[in-house]
Design a protein around this motif. Structure first.
Motif, PDB file in Angstrom:
ATOM      1  N   ALA A   1       0.854  -1.188   0.000  1.00  0.00           N
ATOM      2  CA  ALA A   1       0.000   0.000   0.000  1.00  0.00           C
ATOM      3  C   ALA A   1       0.888   1.236   0.000  1.00  0.00           C
ATOM      4  N   GLU A   2       0.551   2.186  -0.866  1.00  0.00           N
ATOM      5  CA  GLU A   2       1.314   3.434  -0.961  1.00  0.00           C
ATOM      6  C   GLU A   2       0.414   4.600  -0.589  1.00  0.00           C
ATOM      7  N   PHE A   3       0.984   5.539   0.207  1.00  0.00           N
ATOM      8  CA  PHE A   3       0.219   6.678   0.701  1.00  0.00           C
ATOM      9  C   PHE A   3       0.781   7.983   0.142  1.00  0.00           C
ATOM     10  N   GLU A   4      -0.020   9.009   0.222  1.00  0.00           N
ATOM     11  CA  GLU A   4       0.376  10.327  -0.280  1.00  0.00           C
ATOM     12  C   GLU A   4       1.244  11.025   0.756  1.00  0.00           C
ATOM     13  N   GLY A   5       2.534  10.909   0.610  1.00  0.00           N
ATOM     14  CA  GLY A   5       3.461  11.593   1.500  1.00  0.00           C
ATOM     15  C   GLY A   5       3.751  10.817   2.764  1.00  0.00           C
ATOM     16  N   PRO A   6       4.858  11.134   3.416  1.00  0.00           N
ATOM     17  CA  PRO A   6       5.275  10.410   4.616  1.00  0.00           C
ATOM     18  C   PRO A   6       4.404  10.743   5.821  1.00  0.00           C
ATOM     19  N   ASP A   7       3.995   9.713   6.542  1.00  0.00           N
ATOM     20  CA  ASP A   7       3.191   9.890   7.754  1.00  0.00           C
ATOM     21  C   ASP A   7       3.231   8.583   8.546  1.00  0.00           C
ATOM     22  N   PRO A   8       4.218   8.417   9.439  1.00  0.00           N
ATOM     23  CA  PRO A   8       4.324   7.178  10.209  1.00  0.00           C
ATOM     24  C   PRO A   8       3.076   6.858  11.034  1.00  0.00           C
ATOM     25  N   ASP A   9       2.408   7.869  11.557  1.00  0.00           N
ATOM     26  CA  ASP A   9       1.180   7.611  12.325  1.00  0.00           C
ATOM     27  C   ASP A   9       0.104   7.012  11.428  1.00  0.00           C
ATOM     28  N   ARG A  10       0.003   7.503  10.200  1.00  0.00           N
ATOM     29  CA  ARG A  10      -0.987   6.974   9.263  1.00  0.00           C
ATOM     30  C   ARG A  10      -0.647   5.531   8.896  1.00  0.00           C
ATOM     31  N   GLN A  11       0.626   5.223   8.696  1.00  0.00           N
ATOM     32  CA  GLN A  11       1.023   3.844   8.413  1.00  0.00           C
ATOM     33  C   GLN A  11       0.506   2.893   9.503  1.00  0.00           C
ATOM     34  N   ARG A  12       0.799   3.237  10.749  1.00  0.00           N
ATOM     35  CA  ARG A  12       0.420   2.355  11.860  1.00  0.00           C
ATOM     36  C   ARG A  12      -1.094   2.270  12.000  1.00  0.00           C
ATOM     37  N   ALA A  13      -1.774   3.405  11.842  1.00  0.00           N
ATOM     38  CA  ALA A  13      -3.227   3.407  11.986  1.00  0.00           C
ATOM     39  C   ALA A  13      -3.884   2.546  10.914  1.00  0.00           C
ATOM     40  N   TRP A  14      -3.346   2.586   9.696  1.00  0.00           N
ATOM     41  CA  TRP A  14      -3.917   1.776   8.620  1.00  0.00           C
ATOM     42  C   TRP A  14      -3.734   0.288   8.898  1.00  0.00           C
ATOM     43  N   VAL A  15      -2.545  -0.098   9.335  1.00  0.00           N
ATOM     44  CA  VAL A  15      -2.318  -1.511   9.674  1.00  0.00           C
ATOM     45  C   VAL A  15      -3.244  -1.940  10.805  1.00  0.00           C
ATOM     46  N   ASP A  16      -3.395  -1.103  11.815  1.00  0.00           N
ATOM     47  CA  ASP A  16      -4.305  -1.437  12.920  1.00  0.00           C
ATOM     48  C   ASP A  16      -5.732  -1.638  12.396  1.00  0.00           C
ATOM     49  N   ALA A  17      -6.123  -0.827  11.416  1.00  0.00           N
ATOM     50  CA  ALA A  17      -7.464  -0.973  10.836  1.00  0.00           C
ATOM     51  C   ALA A  17      -7.590  -2.281  10.068  1.00  0.00           C
ATOM     52  N   VAL A  18      -6.518  -2.698   9.389  1.00  0.00           N
ATOM     53  CA  VAL A  18      -6.541  -3.988   8.700  1.00  0.00           C
ATOM     54  C   VAL A  18      -6.736  -5.120   9.707  1.00  0.00           C
ATOM     55  N   PHE A  19      -6.068  -5.052  10.838  1.00  0.00           N
ATOM     56  CA  PHE A  19      -6.231  -6.085  11.869  1.00  0.00           C
ATOM     57  C   PHE A  19      -7.668  -6.115  12.384  1.00  0.00           C
TER      58      PHE A  19
ATOM     59  N   GLN B   1     -15.717  -2.557   7.952  1.00  0.00           N
ATOM     60  CA  GLN B   1     -14.304  -2.514   8.360  1.00  0.00           C
ATOM     61  C   GLN B   1     -13.376  -2.549   7.151  1.00  0.00           C
ATOM     62  N   TRP B   2     -13.717  -3.411   6.176  1.00  0.00           N
ATOM     63  CA  TRP B   2     -12.865  -3.473   4.987  1.00  0.00           C
ATOM     64  C   TRP B   2     -13.044  -2.233   4.115  1.00  0.00           C
ATOM     65  N   GLU B   3     -14.239  -1.703   4.051  1.00  0.00           N
ATOM     66  CA  GLU B   3     -14.447  -0.471   3.287  1.00  0.00           C
ATOM     67  C   GLU B   3     -13.615   0.669   3.880  1.00  0.00           C
ATOM     68  N   ARG B   4     -13.519   0.716   5.196  1.00  0.00           N
ATOM     69  CA  ARG B   4     -12.704   1.740   5.852  1.00  0.00           C
ATOM     70  C   ARG B   4     -11.230   1.586   5.467  1.00  0.00           C
ATOM     71  N   VAL B   5     -10.748   0.349   5.422  1.00  0.00           N
ATOM     72  CA  VAL B   5      -9.370   0.099   5.015  1.00  0.00           C
ATOM     73  C   VAL B   5      -9.138   0.561   3.579  1.00  0.00           C
ATOM     74  N   GLN B   6     -10.056   0.215   2.695  1.00  0.00           N
ATOM     75  CA  GLN B   6      -9.882   0.464   1.266  1.00  0.00           C
ATOM     76  C   GLN B   6     -10.055   1.923   0.876  1.00  0.00           C
ATOM     77  N   THR B   7     -10.715   2.712   1.726  1.00  0.00           N
ATOM     78  CA  THR B   7     -10.946   4.134   1.423  1.00  0.00           C
ATOM     79  C   THR B   7     -10.224   5.039   2.413  1.00  0.00           C
ATOM     80  N   TRP B   8      -9.147   4.546   2.988  1.00  0.00           N
ATOM     81  CA  TRP B   8      -8.410   5.298   4.002  1.00  0.00           C
ATOM     82  C   TRP B   8      -7.898   6.617   3.422  1.00  0.00           C
ATOM     83  N   PRO B   9      -8.034   7.723   4.139  1.00  0.00           N
ATOM     84  CA  PRO B   9      -7.545   9.011   3.623  1.00  0.00           C
ATOM     85  C   PRO B   9      -6.049   8.960   3.308  1.00  0.00           C
ATOM     86  N   GLY B  10      -5.697   9.387   2.114  1.00  0.00           N
ATOM     87  CA  GLY B  10      -4.300   9.415   1.716  1.00  0.00           C
ATOM     88  C   GLY B  10      -3.792   8.145   1.077  1.00  0.00           C
ATOM     89  N   LEU B  11      -4.625   7.105   0.984  1.00  0.00           N
ATOM     90  CA  LEU B  11      -4.205   5.865   0.329  1.00  0.00           C
ATOM     91  C   LEU B  11      -4.209   6.063  -1.182  1.00  0.00           C
TER      92      LEU B  11
END
Length: 235
Positions: free
Chosen positions: A134-152, A208-218
Protein backbone atom coordinates in the motif's frame (compact mmCIF):
# COMPACT_ATOMS: atom_id res chain seq x y z
CA UNK A 1 30.67 -19.81 4.29
CA UNK A 2 27.36 -19.46 2.52
CA UNK A 3 24.81 -22.26 2.76
CA UNK A 4 21.63 -22.84 0.77
CA UNK A 5 18.43 -23.62 2.68
CA UNK A 6 14.89 -24.61 1.72
CA UNK A 7 13.53 -23.11 4.94
CA UNK A 8 11.36 -20.03 4.71
CA UNK A 9 12.53 -16.98 6.68
CA UNK A 10 11.24 -16.22 10.14
CA UNK A 11 9.74 -12.80 9.55
CA UNK A 12 9.40 -12.11 13.27
CA UNK A 13 12.93 -12.99 14.39
CA UNK A 14 13.98 -10.40 16.96
CA UNK A 15 17.54 -9.96 15.68
CA UNK A 16 16.51 -8.87 12.17
CA UNK A 17 15.58 -5.25 12.75
CA UNK A 18 16.18 -4.02 9.20
CA UNK A 19 14.24 -6.11 6.64
CA UNK A 20 14.72 -5.01 3.03
CA UNK A 21 12.64 -5.91 -0.03
CA UNK A 22 13.42 -5.30 -3.69
CA UNK A 23 12.12 -6.43 -7.07
CA UNK A 24 13.97 -7.32 -10.25
CA UNK A 25 12.26 -7.56 -13.62
CA UNK A 26 13.92 -10.22 -15.77
CA UNK A 27 11.29 -10.79 -18.44
CA UNK A 28 10.45 -14.48 -18.81
CA UNK A 29 10.12 -17.66 -16.72
CA UNK A 30 13.32 -19.00 -18.29
CA UNK A 31 15.22 -15.86 -17.31
CA UNK A 32 13.73 -16.13 -13.82
CA UNK A 33 15.31 -19.59 -13.51
CA UNK A 34 18.61 -18.42 -15.00
CA UNK A 35 18.81 -15.47 -12.63
CA UNK A 36 18.06 -17.56 -9.55
CA UNK A 37 20.79 -20.01 -10.61
CA UNK A 38 23.23 -17.13 -11.13
CA UNK A 39 22.43 -15.68 -7.70
CA UNK A 40 22.98 -19.07 -6.06
CA UNK A 41 26.33 -19.63 -7.83
CA UNK A 42 27.55 -16.13 -7.08
CA UNK A 43 26.71 -16.27 -3.39
CA UNK A 44 27.72 -19.88 -2.74
CA UNK A 45 31.15 -19.30 -4.27
CA UNK A 46 31.91 -16.59 -1.71
CA UNK A 47 32.08 -16.35 2.08
CA UNK A 48 29.01 -15.08 3.89
CA UNK A 49 29.48 -11.31 3.61
CA UNK A 50 28.49 -10.11 7.10
CA UNK A 51 27.62 -11.52 10.50
CA UNK A 52 24.77 -9.02 10.71
CA UNK A 53 23.09 -10.41 7.58
CA UNK A 54 20.63 -12.94 9.01
CA UNK A 55 19.39 -14.34 5.70
CA UNK A 56 18.76 -13.64 2.03
CA UNK A 57 15.76 -15.11 0.21
CA UNK A 58 14.64 -15.01 -3.42
CA UNK A 59 11.14 -15.60 -4.82
CA UNK A 60 9.83 -16.03 -8.37
CA UNK A 61 6.76 -13.99 -9.29
CA UNK A 62 3.70 -15.78 -10.63
CA UNK A 63 3.72 -13.16 -13.39
CA UNK A 64 6.64 -15.05 -14.97
CA UNK A 65 8.70 -11.87 -15.14
CA UNK A 66 9.85 -10.72 -11.70
CA UNK A 67 11.95 -11.80 -8.75
CA UNK A 68 11.39 -10.62 -5.18
CA UNK A 69 14.40 -10.30 -2.89
CA UNK A 70 14.10 -10.26 0.89
CA UNK A 71 17.15 -9.69 3.08
CA UNK A 72 17.14 -9.61 6.87
CA UNK A 73 19.75 -7.32 8.44
CA UNK A 74 20.52 -6.57 12.06
CA UNK A 75 20.64 -2.87 11.21
CA UNK A 76 20.93 -0.53 8.23
CA UNK A 77 24.61 0.19 8.99
CA UNK A 78 25.46 -3.44 8.27
CA UNK A 79 23.78 -3.19 4.87
CA UNK A 80 25.62 0.03 4.02
CA UNK A 81 28.93 -1.67 4.85
CA UNK A 82 27.98 -4.58 2.58
CA UNK A 83 27.24 -2.16 -0.27
CA UNK A 84 30.69 -0.60 0.08
CA UNK A 85 32.63 -3.87 0.17
CA UNK A 86 30.74 -6.83 -1.33
CA UNK A 87 27.65 -5.89 -3.32
CA UNK A 88 29.05 -4.68 -6.65
CA UNK A 89 31.14 -7.75 -7.44
CA UNK A 90 28.07 -9.94 -6.90
CA UNK A 91 25.88 -7.72 -9.06
CA UNK A 92 28.50 -7.73 -11.84
CA UNK A 93 28.75 -11.53 -11.87
CA UNK A 94 24.97 -11.96 -11.97
CA UNK A 95 24.62 -9.37 -14.74
CA UNK A 96 27.31 -11.13 -16.78
CA UNK A 97 25.38 -14.39 -16.53
CA UNK A 98 21.98 -12.78 -17.24
CA UNK A 99 22.31 -9.40 -19.01
CA UNK A 100 19.48 -6.89 -19.01
CA UNK A 101 18.09 -7.28 -15.49
CA UNK A 102 15.96 -4.27 -14.50
CA UNK A 103 16.26 -3.45 -10.79
CA UNK A 104 13.15 -1.62 -9.61
CA UNK A 105 14.45 -0.21 -6.34
CA UNK A 106 15.10 -1.19 -2.74
CA UNK A 107 12.55 -0.73 0.04
CA UNK A 108 13.74 -0.36 3.62
CA UNK A 109 11.23 -1.44 6.25
CA UNK A 110 10.62 -2.19 9.91
CA UNK A 111 8.23 -4.95 10.94
CA UNK A 112 5.26 -3.53 12.87
CA UNK A 113 2.71 -6.31 13.54
CA UNK A 114 2.30 -9.99 12.75
CA UNK A 115 -0.55 -12.48 12.98
CA UNK A 116 -0.46 -16.27 12.68
CA UNK A 117 -3.18 -18.85 12.40
CA UNK A 118 -3.34 -20.58 15.77
CA UNK A 119 -4.00 -24.21 14.92
CA UNK A 120 -1.95 -27.31 14.04
CA UNK A 121 -2.25 -26.64 10.32
CA UNK A 122 -0.17 -23.48 10.81
CA UNK A 123 2.90 -25.73 10.77
CA UNK A 124 2.31 -26.36 7.06
CA UNK A 125 5.13 -25.09 4.83
CA UNK A 126 3.76 -22.10 2.88
CA UNK A 127 2.96 -22.94 -0.70
CA UNK A 128 2.64 -19.32 -1.78
CA UNK A 129 3.85 -15.93 -0.58
CA UNK A 130 1.51 -13.01 -1.18
CA UNK A 131 2.96 -9.50 -1.07
CA UNK A 132 0.46 -6.69 -0.56
CA UNK A 133 1.87 -3.18 -0.88
CA UNK A 134 0.00 0.00 0.00
CA UNK A 135 1.31 3.43 -0.96
CA UNK A 136 0.22 6.68 0.70
CA UNK A 137 0.38 10.33 -0.28
CA UNK A 138 3.46 11.59 1.50
CA UNK A 139 5.28 10.41 4.62
CA UNK A 140 3.19 9.89 7.75
CA UNK A 141 4.32 7.18 10.21
CA UNK A 142 1.18 7.61 12.33
CA UNK A 143 -0.99 6.97 9.26
CA UNK A 144 1.02 3.84 8.41
CA UNK A 145 0.42 2.36 11.86
CA UNK A 146 -3.23 3.41 11.99
CA UNK A 147 -3.92 1.78 8.62
CA UNK A 148 -2.32 -1.51 9.67
CA UNK A 149 -4.31 -1.44 12.92
CA UNK A 150 -7.46 -0.97 10.84
CA UNK A 151 -6.54 -3.99 8.70
CA UNK A 152 -6.23 -6.09 11.87
CA UNK A 153 -9.66 -4.90 12.99
CA UNK A 154 -11.09 -5.89 9.62
CA UNK A 155 -9.44 -9.32 9.76
CA UNK A 156 -10.73 -9.92 13.27
CA UNK A 157 -14.25 -8.94 12.20
CA UNK A 158 -14.50 -11.77 9.66
CA UNK A 159 -17.30 -14.13 10.75
CA UNK A 160 -15.90 -17.11 8.82
CA UNK A 161 -12.51 -16.44 7.21
CA UNK A 162 -11.64 -18.38 4.09
CA UNK A 163 -9.19 -21.26 4.70
CA UNK A 164 -5.59 -21.22 3.56
CA UNK A 165 -4.07 -18.16 5.21
CA UNK A 166 -1.15 -19.00 7.51
CA UNK A 167 0.35 -15.68 8.60
CA UNK A 168 0.62 -11.98 7.84
CA UNK A 169 3.60 -9.76 8.64
CA UNK A 170 3.09 -6.02 8.22
CA UNK A 171 6.13 -3.83 7.57
CA UNK A 172 6.33 -0.03 7.54
CA UNK A 173 8.73 1.68 5.15
CA UNK A 174 11.31 3.85 6.88
CA UNK A 175 10.38 6.80 4.65
CA UNK A 176 6.82 6.78 6.02
CA UNK A 177 5.03 6.28 2.68
CA UNK A 178 4.40 2.53 2.26
CA UNK A 179 3.16 -0.58 4.04
CA UNK A 180 4.16 -4.08 2.93
CA UNK A 181 2.34 -7.20 4.09
CA UNK A 182 4.29 -10.45 3.66
CA UNK A 183 1.54 -13.07 3.88
CA UNK A 184 2.05 -16.84 3.88
CA UNK A 185 -0.64 -19.03 2.30
CA UNK A 186 -1.06 -22.77 1.97
CA UNK A 187 -1.31 -22.40 -1.81
CA UNK A 188 -1.84 -19.86 -4.55
CA UNK A 189 -5.27 -21.33 -5.24
CA UNK A 190 -6.32 -20.79 -1.63
CA UNK A 191 -5.48 -17.10 -1.99
CA UNK A 192 -7.24 -16.84 -5.36
CA UNK A 193 -10.35 -18.45 -3.87
CA UNK A 194 -10.27 -16.08 -0.89
CA UNK A 195 -10.10 -13.02 -3.12
CA UNK A 196 -12.98 -14.29 -5.25
CA UNK A 197 -15.26 -15.33 -2.38
CA UNK A 198 -18.23 -13.01 -1.75
CA UNK A 199 -19.08 -12.06 1.79
CA UNK A 200 -16.31 -13.77 3.71
CA UNK A 201 -12.56 -14.11 3.69
CA UNK A 202 -10.17 -11.58 2.17
CA UNK A 203 -12.03 -8.78 0.47
CA UNK A 204 -15.31 -9.03 2.36
CA UNK A 205 -17.79 -6.20 1.77
CA UNK A 206 -17.90 -5.12 5.40
CA UNK A 207 -17.70 -1.65 6.87
CA UNK A 208 -14.30 -2.51 8.36
CA UNK A 209 -12.86 -3.47 4.99
CA UNK A 210 -14.45 -0.47 3.29
CA UNK A 211 -12.70 1.74 5.85
CA UNK A 212 -9.37 0.10 5.02
CA UNK A 213 -9.88 0.46 1.27
CA UNK A 214 -10.95 4.13 1.42
CA UNK A 215 -8.41 5.30 4.00
CA UNK A 216 -7.54 9.01 3.62
CA UNK A 217 -4.30 9.41 1.72
CA UNK A 218 -4.20 5.86 0.33
CA UNK A 219 -2.91 6.22 -3.24
CA UNK A 220 -2.75 2.63 -4.43
CA UNK A 221 -2.39 -0.98 -3.41
CA UNK A 222 -1.01 -4.00 -5.26
CA UNK A 223 -1.18 -7.75 -4.69
CA UNK A 224 1.41 -10.16 -6.12
CA UNK A 225 1.99 -13.87 -5.59
CA UNK A 226 5.42 -15.52 -5.36
CA UNK A 227 7.12 -18.86 -4.79
CA UNK A 228 10.07 -19.14 -2.40
CA UNK A 229 12.86 -20.66 -4.50
CA UNK A 230 16.15 -19.82 -2.81
CA UNK A 231 17.29 -19.24 0.75
CA UNK A 232 20.87 -18.33 1.65
CA UNK A 233 22.25 -18.24 5.18
CA UNK A 234 25.59 -18.34 6.96
CA UNK A 235 27.12 -21.76 7.37
Amino acid sequence: MTRRTDAHPDLARPDALAPFFSTWRVGTPERQRQTVDAIARTWESRPWPAEDLRGYHVYTGHDGSTLLHHSQWANEQAYEAFVKTHRQERVDEIDTAVPGIERLGLGRYRRYRSARREDPAAAVVPGCIVIVEAEFEGPDPDRQRAWVDAVFEALQSEPSPRPGGLSAHFHLSTDGTRVLNYAEWESAQAHIDALAAPGDGVGSSTSQWERVQTWPGLKSSTVNRYDHVLGLVSR
